[in-house]
Design an enzyme around this catalytic site. Structure first.
Site, PDB file in Angstrom:
ATOM      1  N   TYR A   1      22.941  67.541  63.624  1.00  0.00           N
ATOM      2  CA  TYR A   1      22.842  67.189  62.202  1.00  0.00           C
ATOM      3  C   TYR A   1      21.795  68.057  61.515  1.00  0.00           C
ATOM      4  O   TYR A   1      22.019  68.586  60.429  1.00  0.00           O
ATOM      5  CB  TYR A   1      22.474  65.709  62.078  1.00  0.00           C
TER       6      TYR A   1
ATOM      7  N   SER B   1      19.714  67.093  53.343  1.00  0.00           N
ATOM      8  CA  SER B   1      18.806  66.108  53.931  1.00  0.00           C
ATOM      9  C   SER B   1      17.494  66.783  54.282  1.00  0.00           C
ATOM     10  O   SER B   1      17.470  67.963  54.654  1.00  0.00           O
ATOM     11  CB  SER B   1      19.422  65.526  55.201  1.00  0.00           C
TER      12      SER B   1
HETATM   13  N1  NAP Z   1      22.322  57.688  54.065  1.00  0.00           N
HETATM   14  C1  NAP Z   1      21.247  58.451  54.223  1.00  0.00           C
HETATM   15  O1  NAP Z   1      20.147  57.943  54.514  1.00  0.00           O
HETATM   16  C2  NAP Z   1      21.339  59.939  54.005  1.00  0.00           C
HETATM   17  C3  NAP Z   1      20.141  60.675  54.074  1.00  0.00           C
HETATM   18  C4  NAP Z   1      20.185  62.046  53.844  1.00  0.00           C
HETATM   19  C5  NAP Z   1      21.396  62.657  53.575  1.00  0.00           C
HETATM   20  N2  NAP Z   1      22.554  61.924  53.535  1.00  0.00           N
HETATM   21  C6  NAP Z   1      23.802  62.636  53.236  1.00  0.00           C
HETATM   22  O2  NAP Z   1      24.465  61.994  52.172  1.00  0.00           O
HETATM   23  C7  NAP Z   1      25.878  62.213  52.272  1.00  0.00           C
HETATM   24  C8  NAP Z   1      26.600  60.878  52.136  1.00  0.00           C
HETATM   25  O3  NAP Z   1      26.122  60.043  53.165  1.00  0.00           O
HETATM   26  P1  NAP Z   1      26.344  58.462  53.221  1.00  0.00           P
HETATM   27  O4  NAP Z   1      25.074  57.891  53.673  1.00  0.00           O
HETATM   28  O5  NAP Z   1      27.002  57.988  51.977  1.00  0.00           O
HETATM   29  O6  NAP Z   1      27.364  58.410  54.461  1.00  0.00           O
HETATM   30  P2  NAP Z   1      28.589  57.421  54.786  1.00  0.00           P
HETATM   31  O7  NAP Z   1      28.363  56.093  54.208  1.00  0.00           O
HETATM   32  O8  NAP Z   1      28.785  57.582  56.269  1.00  0.00           O
HETATM   33  O9  NAP Z   1      29.806  58.123  54.004  1.00  0.00           O
HETATM   34  C9  NAP Z   1      30.256  59.396  54.402  1.00  0.00           C
HETATM   35  C10 NAP Z   1      31.415  59.790  53.528  1.00  0.00           C
HETATM   36  O10 NAP Z   1      31.854  61.108  53.941  1.00  0.00           O
HETATM   37  C11 NAP Z   1      33.255  61.039  54.160  1.00  0.00           C
HETATM   38  N3  NAP Z   1      33.711  62.052  55.107  1.00  0.00           N
HETATM   39  C12 NAP Z   1      33.308  62.268  56.374  1.00  0.00           C
HETATM   40  N4  NAP Z   1      34.028  63.274  56.909  1.00  0.00           N
HETATM   41  C13 NAP Z   1      34.884  63.703  55.957  1.00  0.00           C
HETATM   42  C14 NAP Z   1      35.875  64.705  55.888  1.00  0.00           C
HETATM   43  N5  NAP Z   1      36.172  65.490  56.948  1.00  0.00           N
HETATM   44  N6  NAP Z   1      36.551  64.889  54.730  1.00  0.00           N
HETATM   45  C15 NAP Z   1      36.283  64.114  53.651  1.00  0.00           C
HETATM   46  N7  NAP Z   1      35.394  63.118  53.650  1.00  0.00           N
HETATM   47  C16 NAP Z   1      34.690  62.931  54.805  1.00  0.00           C
HETATM   48  C17 NAP Z   1      33.508  59.628  54.643  1.00  0.00           C
HETATM   49  O11 NAP Z   1      34.884  59.309  54.552  1.00  0.00           O
HETATM   50  P3  NAP Z   1      35.578  58.169  55.506  1.00  0.00           P
HETATM   51  O12 NAP Z   1      35.308  56.840  54.854  1.00  0.00           O
HETATM   52  O13 NAP Z   1      37.017  58.562  55.520  1.00  0.00           O
HETATM   53  O14 NAP Z   1      34.918  58.287  56.861  1.00  0.00           O
HETATM   54  C18 NAP Z   1      32.633  58.857  53.661  1.00  0.00           C
HETATM   55  O15 NAP Z   1      33.278  58.750  52.418  1.00  0.00           O
HETATM   56  C19 NAP Z   1      26.102  62.912  53.599  1.00  0.00           C
HETATM   57  O16 NAP Z   1      26.259  64.302  53.394  1.00  0.00           O
HETATM   58  C20 NAP Z   1      24.815  62.633  54.366  1.00  0.00           C
HETATM   59  O17 NAP Z   1      24.547  63.614  55.341  1.00  0.00           O
HETATM   60  C21 NAP Z   1      22.548  60.585  53.740  1.00  0.00           C
END
Ligand code: NAP
Length: 238
Positions: free
Chosen positions: A161, A146
């Site tokens: 974070y 990020s």
């Molecule tokens: N959305 C944004 O704007 C944004 C911006 C920058 C970076 N990111 C990064 O992009 C990535 C994906 O984010 P997202 O927005 O798709 O988030 P999200 O919708 O909250 O999804 C997070 C995913 O990670 C899984 N997870 C969390 N803890 C875990 C663990 N201990 N073992 C295995 N799986 C685990 C969750 O599983 P469960 O369903 O079981 O909870 C879910 O599948 C992250 O690394 C985040 O930091 C996102």
């Protein structure tokens, strides 16, 4: 032994991970959708199958070394290879707009949990998978990071974070340097502010757009970059 390249995506049951699986499968790769909750993984794979996208599934909690080792052993046993790792799973405990904390408020426990999942999780995955990549002299590792971890543009709030993503970026550089001669490319990327459970409904970027750079990095040609940080397929400052 499968001819197609095999890709493992952590946190594949929803959000960006789910979309990365979908797009990678459409490139012809054999995908493995990893979900810490096996049932959520099954539901996600069914949803993809409904759109004519096939994926294997595996239960994998990035905080549980035994579940990582078992998942990787099973994938290698079934396919004889594991070419691509997308370290996508992540948490943002002090980063949501509802409860955003600063340095004075964040608890060390929140920061520790975030580090465990966002940094040590990807490190464990790399430790389990890179030896297989090394043997075949091919690997693509994508760390979903990020801009909140970008030291050159660091802002206030969400220290747990931010620190975790800065450390994930450091892991990216160290691993890229160590695997440079092994045919393994390791890069970090920022997906944008994406409409997922983490990003919220007012985020400007769709999951399709957010996943694009990760998929591009997962399919880099042999003369592609390693040890860099990308957004929209362009290198950005660390
Ligand atoms: N959305 C944004 O704007 C944004 C911006 C920058 C970076 N990111 C990064 O992009 C990535 C994906 O984010 P997202 O927005 O798709 O988030 P999200 O919708 O909250 O999804 C997070 C995913 O990670 C899984 N997870 C969390 N803890 C875990 C663990 N201990 N073992 C295995 N799986 C685990 C969750 O599983 P469960 O369903 O079981 O909870 C879910 O599948 C992250 O690394 C985040 O930091 C996102």
């Amino acid at each position: 032994m499968t001819d197609a390249r095999v890709a493992l995506v952590t946190g594949g049951n929803r959000g960006l991970g789910f979309e990365i699986v979908r797009q990678l499968a459409q490139t012809g790769m054999k995908t493995v959708l990893a979900s810490r909750d096996a049932e959520k993984g099954r539901v996600a794979a069914q949803q993809l199958a409904g759109a004519n996208v096939q994926t294997a599934i595996v239960a994998l909690d990035v905080n549980d070394a035994a579940s990582i080792d078992a998942a990787v052993a099973e994938i290698v046993r079934l396919n004889g290879r594991l070419d691509v790792l997308v370290n996508n799973a992540g948490i943002s405990l002090d980063g949501s707009r509802a409860a955003v904390a600063g340095v004075l408020e964040v608890s060390p426990e929140i920061a520790r949990q975030t580090y465990e999942t966002n940094v040590l999780g990807p490190m464990r995955l790399i430790q389990a998978i890179a030896p297989h990549m090394r043997e075949r002299r091919y690997g693509r590792i994508v760390n979903v990071s990020s801009r909140m971890g970008q030291l050159s543009g660091m802002g206030a709030r969400s220290p747990g974070y931010r620190m975790s993503k800065a450390a994930l970026n450091a892991l990216t550089r160290v691993a890229a340097a160590e695997f440079e001669r092994d045919g393994i490319k390791v890069n970090a990327m920022h997906p944008g502010w994406v409409r997922t459970d983490m990003g919220g409904s007012s985020a400007p970027v769709s999951v399709q757009e957010g996943a694009d750079t990760a998929v591009w990095l997962a399919t880099l040609a042999d003369d592609g970059p390693t040890g860099e940080f990308f957004e929209n397929r362009k290198a950005i400052a660390w």
